[in-house]
Design an enzyme around this catalytic site. Structure first.
Site: not given
Ligand SMILES: NC(=O)c1ccc[n+]([C@@H]2O[C@H](COP(=O)([O-])OP(=O)(O)OC[C@H]3O[C@@H](n4cnc5c(N)ncnc54)[C@H](O)[C@@H]3O)[C@@H](O)[C@H]2O)c1
Length: 287
Positions: A131-132
């Site tokens: 998850e960025v």
């Protein structure tokens, strides 16, 4: 050869080190723990990994930084100050944090525009997701660079539009785990049976289609609209919440089912990782 500094050689940092090194990066792995050389020798043998006691020294000359140190805000503040001072203005400083907001980690930092979350799922070298997550000051160029780095490593990076506590993966996991604990506490099902139920249904389904894709298929040719009007319209019951004062019985039941200790842990991890590799292979996602 591109160089990454991985800060913290615990469960997640060692996973990142394997992944980056296998992806062709020179890895500078920083951790003050006295057994760091041993970890590099035993768990990362044959890979291009150099041990450092100091985060700042590992970060000198790095093209990317992946932090995986203890999950405490004061600690991350100190560490990111050291990392900001040791790196160039265009180097992304990604934290693996599971729960701390990137804006909180970047608060007061001169490098706030290049601090973001790159949150993996454990085991970090096998699970495709990263998850960025941007903080309020993270610039688009840093987000683009992080997405590119994780994609090139063969991961499935997902870019969140903005930060929220727990991000997306852990928010979903929290809802699900809370309900699992509630059902065991209520005496509806044994912990081990709940695990079997999930592996035989939702786990398998969600390895092939996501919740929305699944809902769309669950409605037949008319899709999610039909599902919502039909089955969905009857799901109006209250789902309850776990009782924190009754966690002891849940812990006891899980302990009795799976055991604890070094040997049980190693067996559990090996079995989990073998199965995960087989599933990824079957899905053609083990490139
Ligand atoms: N464990 C998980 O399932 C998981 C999953 C995703 C993300 N994360 C996140 O990854 C991060 C690391 O978690 P973990 O489970 O690997 O923790 P861990 O406790 O296993 O490892 C943390 C490591 O940081 C080291 N450390 C302490 N001070 C340091 C310093 N000054 N410089 C460098 N290293 C230092 C410790 O010696 C330890 O080896 C946390 O932010 C956590 O939220 C954990």
């Amino acid at each position: 050869m591109a160089r990454v500094a991985i800060v913290g050689a615990g469960v997640i940092g060692v996973g990142w080190a394997k992944l980056f090194a296998r992806g062709g990066w020179a890895v500078a792995l920083a951790d003050p723990r006295p057994d760091l050389e041993q970890i590099v020798h035993d768990d990362l043998s044959g890979l291009s990994v150099t041990a450092y006691a100091q985060a700042g020294a590992a970060a000198e000359g790095a093209d990317y930084v992946q932090e995986a140190g203890p999950e405490r805000l004061e600690f991350k503040h100190r560490l990111f100050a050291e990392l900001a001072a040791a790196t160039g203005d265009d180097v992304v400083l990604a934290s693996s944090s599971s729960s701390l907001l990137p804006s909180a980690i970047a608060h007061g930092s001169p490098a706030a525009d290049r601090i973001l979350i790159g949150h993996p799922f454990n085991p970090a070298d096998l699970m495709p997701l990263v998850e960025v997550v941007p903080g309020e000051q993270t610039c688009d160029a840093a987000m683009d660079r992080a997405m590119e780095v994780y994609r090139d490593l063969g991961k499935t990076p997902i870019r969140l539009k903005r930060e929220i506590p727990g991000f997306v993966g852990n928010r979903l996991q929290k809802v699900f785990n809370d309900q699992a604990i509630y059902l065991v506490q209520q005496g509806i099902i044994a912990a081990e049976d709940l695990d079997d139920l999930v592996k035989a249904s939702l786990g398998l389904r969600w390895a092939t289609v996501g919740p929305f894709e699944g809902m769309n298929l669950g409605g037949g040719p008319a899709g999610i609209r039909h599902l919502m009007e039909n089955v969905g319209s009857q799901m109006t019951f209250d789902i309850g919440a776990p009782d924190s004062s009754k966690m002891g019985m849940v812990v006891q039941e899980v302990d009795a089912a799976y055991g604890t200790g070094e040997q049980k842990y190693e067996q559990g991890v090996t079995a989990r990782d073998d199965k995960t590799r087989k599933i990824l292979h079957a899905l053609g996602e083990d490139s």
